[in-house]
Motif scaffolding. Structure first.
Motif, short mmCIF file in Angstrom:
data_model
loop_
_atom_site.label_atom_id
_atom_site.label_comp_id
_atom_site.label_asym_id
_atom_site.label_seq_id
_atom_site.Cartn_x
_atom_site.Cartn_y
_atom_site.Cartn_z
N ALA A 161 51.69 47.92 -0.07
CA ALA A 161 50.45 47.92 -0.85
C ALA A 161 49.64 49.19 -0.62
O ALA A 161 48.80 49.55 -1.45
CB ALA A 161 49.62 46.70 -0.50
N ALA A 162 49.87 49.88 0.51
CA ALA A 162 49.13 51.10 0.80
C ALA A 162 49.66 52.32 0.05
O ALA A 162 49.01 53.36 0.01
CB ALA A 162 49.17 51.38 2.30
N ASP B 83 53.37 53.14 9.89
CA ASP B 83 53.45 52.80 8.47
C ASP B 83 54.56 53.60 7.79
O ASP B 83 55.36 53.06 7.02
CB ASP B 83 52.13 53.07 7.76
CG ASP B 83 51.05 52.06 8.13
OD1 ASP B 83 51.38 51.06 8.79
OD2 ASP B 83 49.89 52.27 7.73
N ASP C 119 49.87 44.74 -5.73
CA ASP C 119 50.89 43.76 -5.41
C ASP C 119 51.71 43.36 -6.62
O ASP C 119 52.90 43.06 -6.51
CB ASP C 119 50.25 42.51 -4.78
CG ASP C 119 49.77 42.79 -3.37
OD1 ASP C 119 49.01 41.98 -2.86
OD2 ASP C 119 50.18 43.80 -2.79
N ARG D 117 54.25 39.75 5.64
CA ARG D 117 52.91 40.30 5.50
C ARG D 117 52.87 41.76 5.93
O ARG D 117 52.24 42.60 5.28
CB ARG D 117 51.93 39.49 6.33
CG ARG D 117 50.46 39.84 6.04
CD ARG D 117 49.53 39.16 7.02
NE ARG D 117 49.68 39.71 8.36
CZ ARG D 117 49.13 40.87 8.76
NH1 ARG D 117 48.41 41.58 7.91
NH2 ARG D 117 49.31 41.30 9.97
N THR D 118 53.52 42.10 7.04
CA THR D 118 53.51 43.48 7.51
C THR D 118 54.13 44.41 6.48
O THR D 118 53.59 45.46 6.17
CB THR D 118 54.28 43.59 8.84
OG1 THR D 118 53.67 42.74 9.81
CG2 THR D 118 54.26 45.01 9.35
N ARG E 249 54.49 43.82 3.26
CA ARG E 249 53.66 43.82 2.07
C ARG E 249 52.46 44.75 2.23
O ARG E 249 52.10 45.49 1.31
CB ARG E 249 53.19 42.40 1.75
CG ARG E 249 52.47 42.28 0.41
CD ARG E 249 51.85 40.91 0.24
NE ARG E 249 52.85 39.86 0.23
CZ ARG E 249 53.51 39.47 -0.86
NH1 ARG E 249 53.28 40.05 -2.02
NH2 ARG E 249 54.39 38.50 -0.78
N ASP E 250 51.84 44.73 3.40
CA ASP E 250 50.68 45.60 3.64
C ASP E 250 51.05 47.07 3.53
O ASP E 250 50.32 47.87 2.94
CB ASP E 250 50.11 45.32 5.03
CG ASP E 250 49.37 44.00 5.10
OD1 ASP E 250 49.11 43.40 4.04
OD2 ASP E 250 49.07 43.54 6.22
N VAL E 251 52.19 47.44 4.09
CA VAL E 251 52.61 48.83 4.04
C VAL E 251 52.93 49.25 2.61
O VAL E 251 52.53 50.33 2.15
CB VAL E 251 53.82 49.06 4.97
CG1 VAL E 251 54.40 50.46 4.77
CG2 VAL E 251 53.41 48.88 6.42
#
Length: 511
Positions: free
Chosen positions: A36-37, A116, A3, A29-30, A32-34
């Motif tokens: 972060a992957a 994603d 992050d 959040r959605t 950010r999650d993608v």
């Protein structure tokens, strides 16, 4: 990615302040999650390695920094080539069925993470989410198609004409490859190259566009998860492509270059690769004509025009650039096209109602505006659009122009944006002459109910692909490529794997 390597701002998901304000943005959040992957670093010998510096990737819908990505150096590129050279003999000796099964696993893994990948493409490139989902399916098709071709690499056994020997031919991988891709289809352009390279038994270095490296980084991770051995691919994101690519092209161990991008850069790379006599394939720029004859089904022609012009926001080498319409149908065609283009919703790609997103950069938006103003100054009429909206992000509205003179810049140059210019022609010969009056030769489109005319005109068009009563030509099972200044070689289809294979001939005396 970590992050702390991906700074976000509180308003990073807010659409530009035009008519989009009534649509709630996608949750932070959605996204950010993608993000972060996405793997951190550059990939060398199967290991994700951090780099000393990073470069910014921007969200074209806001202009904000979306992520920071590893900035590979020439030294790291040399290490990746070392690893690819070490891995080349083993990968070439891997049974074709095993290579095929690995590509099939990558296909399945890619589709399993389709949402994603689609969101990632939309965030870094800007296209509407529905189009990004289409790109993911298209990208996956190349992995599937070339998994099927890996086991079909053939040869020949025949008697010499004089009867004195047997002539045997086999196909072998050319060796380590450098694959350079553009920003407009960041995932599909990479699978279109890496699929046949791996199927043929070649190792490869992947250099994604600096504007859109994120989906390629995640693709490399998928290939690792599918079981790709260390060193078979290396991934080298960089914000200084010329500094990284130059030494690789000068290294005698590299045996193949595949590039998709502008004709200008393609010429430079071809000149550099010629010093090492590299096998090269180039998919370069276009200036596609879209011909509408007097007997065409105008409903179908307008629908095809929207697809050929607005797909990817017009930022495609196969986008229709010049609409050439018979003088008896031109007025009605312009009216219908203007009505349809005026109704297109311009918004951030994550807006569920978006049909057109931003262009890739401020520079590209300003270039499109310059082409439009040049045409207007020369007498063209604007029917809709024509000027960028106020607010954040790099947006340009759907635009229709008529009466564009032949000396306008947009007639001679690739627009690469959502601008449709309409010119009139008088007869079939005039249409073909105008269509071919360009140095480019990638694709052409034509609409007519006369099958004889369709075949005559298709034969006469100086391009590598023709859409007949169809505004979309791309297909993983078809050969993609052009003539003249639009490139060398073909990608996709049965021909695609040939670019990564050399023919060896054995003269066999049976005694």
């Amino acid at each position: 990615m970590r992050d702390d390597r991906h700074p976000h701002r509180p308003d990073a998901t807010t659409p530009p302040p035009t008519e989009q304000e009534d649509t709630p943005p996608m949750t932070l959040r959605t996204e950010r999650d993608v993000l972060a992957a996405v793997p951190d670093g550059c990939l060398i010998d199967g290991v994700w390695r951090p780099t000393a510096t990073v470069f910014d990737v921007h969200d074209p819908a806001t202009g904000e920094v979306l992520a920071q990505v590893a900035d590979a150096t020439p030294a790291e590129a040399a290490e990746a080539l070392d690893a690819a050279c070490r891995a080349q003999p083993g990968w070439a000796a891997t049974p074709p069925r095993q290579r095929a099964e690995l590509l099939r696993r990558a296909y399945d893994l890619l589709l399993a993470r389709a949402d994603d990948f689609a969101l990632l493409i939309t965030l870094e490139m800007g296209k509407p989410l529905a189009e990004s989902q289409g790109e993911v399916r298209y990208a996956a098709d190349f992995l599937l198609w070339f998994s099927e071709q890996a086991v079909r690499i053939g040869g020949e056994y025949r008697l010499a004409p004089d009867g004195g020997s047997r002539l045997v031919t086999t196909r072998q991988p050319v060796g380590p490859c450098l694959l350079i891709t553009p920003w407009n289809f960041p995932l599909a352009m990479m699978t279109r190259k890496v699929g046949p390279a791996l199927a043929a038994g070649c190792t490869a270095l992947l250099k994604p566009a600096e504007e859109t490296p994120l989906s390629c980084l995640l693709l490399a991770q998928v290939l690792i998860e599918a079981g790709l051995p260390p060193g078979v691919i290396g991934l080298l994101p960089t914000g200084k492509p010329a500094e990284l690519v130059g030494p690789l092209l000068a290294d005698a161990r590299l045996r193949k270059l595949s590039f998709t991008g502008s004709t200008e850069v393609g010429r430079e790379l071809a000149a550099a690769s010629g010093k090492q006599l590299l096998r090269s394939s180039m998919e370069l720029g276009g200036n596609a004509p879209f011909l509408v004859f007097e007997d065409a089904d105008l409903d179908a022609a307008v629908a095809g025009a929207l697809l050929a012009k607005l797909r990817n926001g017009g930022q495609s080498c196969v986008a229709a650039n010049r609409f050439l319409v018979h003088e008896t149908a031109a007025e009605e065609f312009v009216e219908r096209l203007t009505e349809e283009m005026s109704a297109v919703r311009l918004a951030r790609g994550t807006d569920p109602l978006a049909r057109l997103g931003p262009v890739i950069s401020e520079e590209q938006r300003d270039r499109i505006a310059l082409l439009v103003s040049d045409a207007v100054d020369r007498g063209a009429k604007v029917h809709t659009g024509g000027a960028e909206p106020a607010g954040r992000g790099w947006f340009f509205p759907p635009t229709v122009l008529s009466g564009v003179p032949g000396d306008a810049l947009m007639v001679q140059q690739e627009i690469f944006g959502p601008v449709a210019q309409v010119q009139r022609f008088t007869d079939e010969a005039d249409a073909v002459r105008r269509a071919n009056a360009t140095g480019s030769g990638l694709v052409g489109y034509l609409y007519t109910r006369d099958i004889g005319r369709a075949l005559r005109v298709a034969d006469a068009l100086e391009c590598g692909m023709v859409g007949v009563n169809r505004g979309l030509v791309s297909n993983a099972a078809a050969p993609f490529g052009g003539v003249k200044d639009s490139g060398l070689g073909r990608e996709g289809g049965f021909e695609g794997i040939d670019e990564y294979l050399s023919t060896k001939y054995l003269a066999v005396d049976l005694g």
